[in-house]
Design a protein around this motif. Structure first.
Motif, PDB file in Angstrom:
ATOM      1  N   LEU A  10      37.299  59.277  -2.287  1.00 50.72           N
ATOM      2  CA  LEU A  10      37.704  59.113  -0.895  1.00 50.72           C
ATOM      3  C   LEU A  10      36.490  58.976   0.018  1.00 50.72           C
ATOM      4  N   VAL A  11      35.484  59.809  -0.170  1.00 48.61           N
ATOM      5  CA  VAL A  11      34.268  59.738   0.651  1.00 48.61           C
ATOM      6  C   VAL A  11      33.618  58.358   0.511  1.00 48.61           C
ATOM      7  N   LYS A  12      33.546  57.861  -0.700  1.00 46.72           N
ATOM      8  CA  LYS A  12      32.930  56.553  -0.942  1.00 46.72           C
ATOM      9  C   LYS A  12      33.764  55.435  -0.327  1.00 46.72           C
ATOM     10  N   LEU A  13      35.073  55.530  -0.416  1.00 47.48           N
ATOM     11  CA  LEU A  13      35.933  54.501   0.162  1.00 47.48           C
ATOM     12  C   LEU A  13      35.902  54.528   1.685  1.00 47.48           C
ATOM     13  N   GLU A  14      35.803  55.719   2.267  1.00 46.90           N
ATOM     14  CA  GLU A  14      35.672  55.807   3.730  1.00 46.90           C
ATOM     15  C   GLU A  14      34.382  55.134   4.183  1.00 46.90           C
ATOM     16  N   ALA A  15      33.322  55.289   3.410  1.00 40.67           N
ATOM     17  CA  ALA A  15      32.055  54.615   3.718  1.00 40.67           C
ATOM     18  C   ALA A  15      32.210  53.103   3.578  1.00 40.67           C
ATOM     19  N   ASP A  16      32.909  52.655   2.546  1.00 43.04           N
ATOM     20  CA  ASP A  16      33.151  51.217   2.372  1.00 43.04           C
ATOM     21  C   ASP A  16      33.953  50.649   3.539  1.00 43.04           C
ATOM     22  N   GLU A  17      34.941  51.403   3.987  1.00 41.02           N
ATOM     23  CA  GLU A  17      35.767  50.965   5.110  1.00 41.02           C
ATOM     24  C   GLU A  17      34.914  50.809   6.368  1.00 41.02           C
ATOM     25  N   ARG A  18      34.053  51.773   6.606  1.00 40.57           N
ATOM     26  CA  ARG A  18      33.172  51.733   7.789  1.00 40.57           C
ATOM     27  C   ARG A  18      32.167  50.581   7.667  1.00 40.57           C
ATOM     28  N   THR A  19      31.614  50.376   6.487  1.00 40.92           N
ATOM     29  CA  THR A  19      30.662  49.281   6.273  1.00 40.92           C
ATOM     30  C   THR A  19      31.322  47.934   6.547  1.00 40.92           C
ATOM     31  N   ALA A  20      32.536  47.747   6.056  1.00 39.21           N
ATOM     32  CA  ALA A  20      33.256  46.497   6.291  1.00 39.21           C
ATOM     33  C   ALA A  20      33.528  46.302   7.774  1.00 39.21           C
ATOM     34  N   GLU A  21      33.843  47.375   8.460  1.00 36.73           N
ATOM     35  CA  GLU A  21      34.077  47.312   9.912  1.00 36.73           C
ATOM     36  C   GLU A  21      32.803  46.873  10.638  1.00 36.73           C
ATOM     37  N   LEU A  22      31.681  47.459  10.258  1.00 37.85           N
ATOM     38  CA  LEU A  22      30.402  47.098  10.890  1.00 37.85           C
ATOM     39  C   LEU A  22      30.005  45.661  10.578  1.00 37.85           C
ATOM     40  N   LEU A  23      30.213  45.238   9.342  1.00 39.66           N
ATOM     41  CA  LEU A  23      29.898  43.860   8.972  1.00 39.66           C
ATOM     42  C   LEU A  23      30.756  42.877   9.753  1.00 39.66           C
ATOM     43  N   GLY A  24      32.016  43.221   9.951  1.00 38.96           N
ATOM     44  CA  GLY A  24      32.912  42.367  10.726  1.00 38.96           C
ATOM     45  C   GLY A  24      32.457  42.240  12.165  1.00 38.96           C
ATOM     46  N   ALA A  25      32.016  43.337  12.746  1.00 31.18           N
ATOM     47  CA  ALA A  25      31.530  43.302  14.128  1.00 31.18           C
ATOM     48  C   ALA A  25      30.228  42.519  14.221  1.00 31.18           C
ATOM     49  N   GLU A  26      29.364  42.668  13.233  1.00 29.42           N
ATOM     50  CA  GLU A  26      28.091  41.938  13.201  1.00 29.42           C
ATOM     51  C   GLU A  26      28.288  40.457  12.964  1.00 29.42           C
ATOM     52  N   GLY A  27      29.310  40.140  12.173  1.00 31.16           N
ATOM     53  CA  GLY A  27      29.538  38.761  11.751  1.00 31.16           C
ATOM     54  C   GLY A  27      29.645  37.777  12.895  1.00 31.16           C
ATOM     55  N   GLU A  28      30.155  38.235  14.024  1.00 33.84           N
ATOM     56  CA  GLU A  28      30.337  37.345  15.171  1.00 33.84           C
ATOM     57  C   GLU A  28      29.013  36.850  15.722  1.00 33.84           C
ATOM     58  N   ASP A  29      27.959  37.639  15.610  1.00 36.67           N
ATOM     59  CA  ASP A  29      26.660  37.286  16.184  1.00 36.67           C
ATOM     60  C   ASP A  29      25.609  37.009  15.109  1.00 36.67           C
ATOM     61  N   SER A  30      26.001  36.889  13.856  1.00 37.80           N
ATOM     62  CA  SER A  30      25.020  36.793  12.785  1.00 37.80           C
ATOM     63  C   SER A  30      24.599  35.371  12.452  1.00 37.80           C
ATOM     64  N   GLY A  31      25.223  34.411  13.071  1.00 37.14           N
ATOM     65  CA  GLY A  31      24.902  33.029  12.762  1.00 37.14           C
ATOM     66  C   GLY A  31      25.702  32.491  11.587  1.00 37.14           C
ATOM     67  N   GLN A  32      26.560  33.314  10.991  1.00 34.47           N
ATOM     68  CA  GLN A  32      27.408  32.859   9.891  1.00 34.47           C
ATOM     69  C   GLN A  32      28.582  32.068  10.469  1.00 34.47           C
ATOM     70  N   PRO A  33      29.182  31.212   9.665  1.00 37.89           N
ATOM     71  CA  PRO A  33      30.402  30.544  10.131  1.00 37.89           C
ATOM     72  C   PRO A  33      31.435  31.599  10.514  1.00 37.89           C
ATOM     73  N   GLU A  34      32.155  31.375  11.589  1.00 35.93           N
ATOM     74  CA  GLU A  34      33.051  32.408  12.121  1.00 35.93           C
ATOM     75  C   GLU A  34      34.141  32.832  11.146  1.00 35.93           C
ATOM     76  N   HIS A  35      34.572  31.933  10.257  1.00 35.10           N
ATOM     77  CA  HIS A  35      35.640  32.295   9.326  1.00 35.10           C
ATOM     78  C   HIS A  35      35.192  33.302   8.265  1.00 35.10           C
ATOM     79  N   VAL A  36      33.881  33.489   8.084  1.00 30.13           N
ATOM     80  CA  VAL A  36      33.375  34.471   7.113  1.00 30.13           C
ATOM     81  C   VAL A  36      33.795  35.886   7.518  1.00 30.13           C
ATOM     82  N   SER A  37      34.016  36.092   8.805  1.00 32.24           N
ATOM     83  CA  SER A  37      34.441  37.422   9.266  1.00 32.24           C
ATOM     84  C   SER A  37      35.790  37.826   8.658  1.00 32.24           C
ATOM     85  N   GLU A  38      36.582  36.842   8.217  1.00 40.98           N
ATOM     86  CA  GLU A  38      37.857  37.171   7.564  1.00 40.98           C
ATOM     87  C   GLU A  38      37.639  37.943   6.271  1.00 40.98           C
TER      88      GLU A  38
END
Length: 194
Positions: free
Chosen positions: A123-151
């Motif tokens: 559970l601790v590891k999955l909660e960290a994965d969930e948070r990491t995915a959330e942060l990556l999604g927020a970063e994705g908008e300004d990272s220069g990646q194609p916008e659909h990668v945020s999906e």
């Protein structure tokens, strides 16, 4: 780790001794070919390989009209391997889900508090994965990646979130006394015969 390896050890352990056809029949009856990707040929391969590794030993051969049926039982090292694989599968996130599925089927072979503790580690590891995915999604908008990668990051976040919720509920059910575990009175599923 292989779900097939864990399940084969678990079925042989559960019966005390079992031949390949019996292991195959049980796993196919449980539909393990669908939820753990266990293929019939891999069961026989696992039996031979684990016998060579001294995790299983041949105990007798049943002659019949077809090929002889060799029966196997766990060795002391096989019991150790079974417990190690089970604990690993209960404590580690499993993106494919095969090992986790095998571990859930066999979790009653361990004491209740041990299973709950291992699931809390996952559970601790999955909660960290969930948070990491959330942060990556927020970063994705300004990272220069194609916008659909945020999906992709949204998918990871939703999958991790669902696993987190399910694990929390399973831990609660275990702590409330659901399911007969190895340390409860009576024989739990997966326990070898006396």
């Amino acid at each position: 780790m292989s779900a097939t390896r864990l399940l084969v050890l678990g079925v042989v352990r559960m019966h005390g001794k079992a031949h390949g056809y019996q292991v195959r029949r049980d796993l196919l009856t449980w539909s393990a070919d669908k939820w753990a990707n266990v293929q019939p040929g891999s069961i026989y391969h696992a039996l031979k390989k684990m016998t060579a590794e001294k995790l299983l030993e041949q105990v007798d051969t049943e002659p019949g009209s077809g090929p002889d049926r060799v029966a196997y039982r766990l060795t002391k090292d096989g019991e150790t391997e079974f417990r190690a694989l089970l604990c690993q599968a209960l404590s580690e996130p499993d993106p494919g889900g095969h090992e986790r599925s095998a571990a859930i089927v066999l979790m009653t072979a361990l004491p209740r508090d041990r299973v709950a503790g291992l699931l809390r580690q996952q559970l601790v590891k999955l909660e960290a994965d969930e948070r990491t995915a959330e942060l990556l999604g927020a970063e994705g908008e300004d990272s220069g990646q194609p916008e659909h990668v945020s999906e992709l990051f949204r998918l990871w976040q939703v999958q991790a979130g669902a696993s987190v919720r399910w694990l929390r509920e399973l831990i609660e059910r275990l702590e409330a006394g659901e399911y007969r575990m190895a340390d409860d009175p009576g024989r739990s599923f997966g326990e070898p015969p006396e």
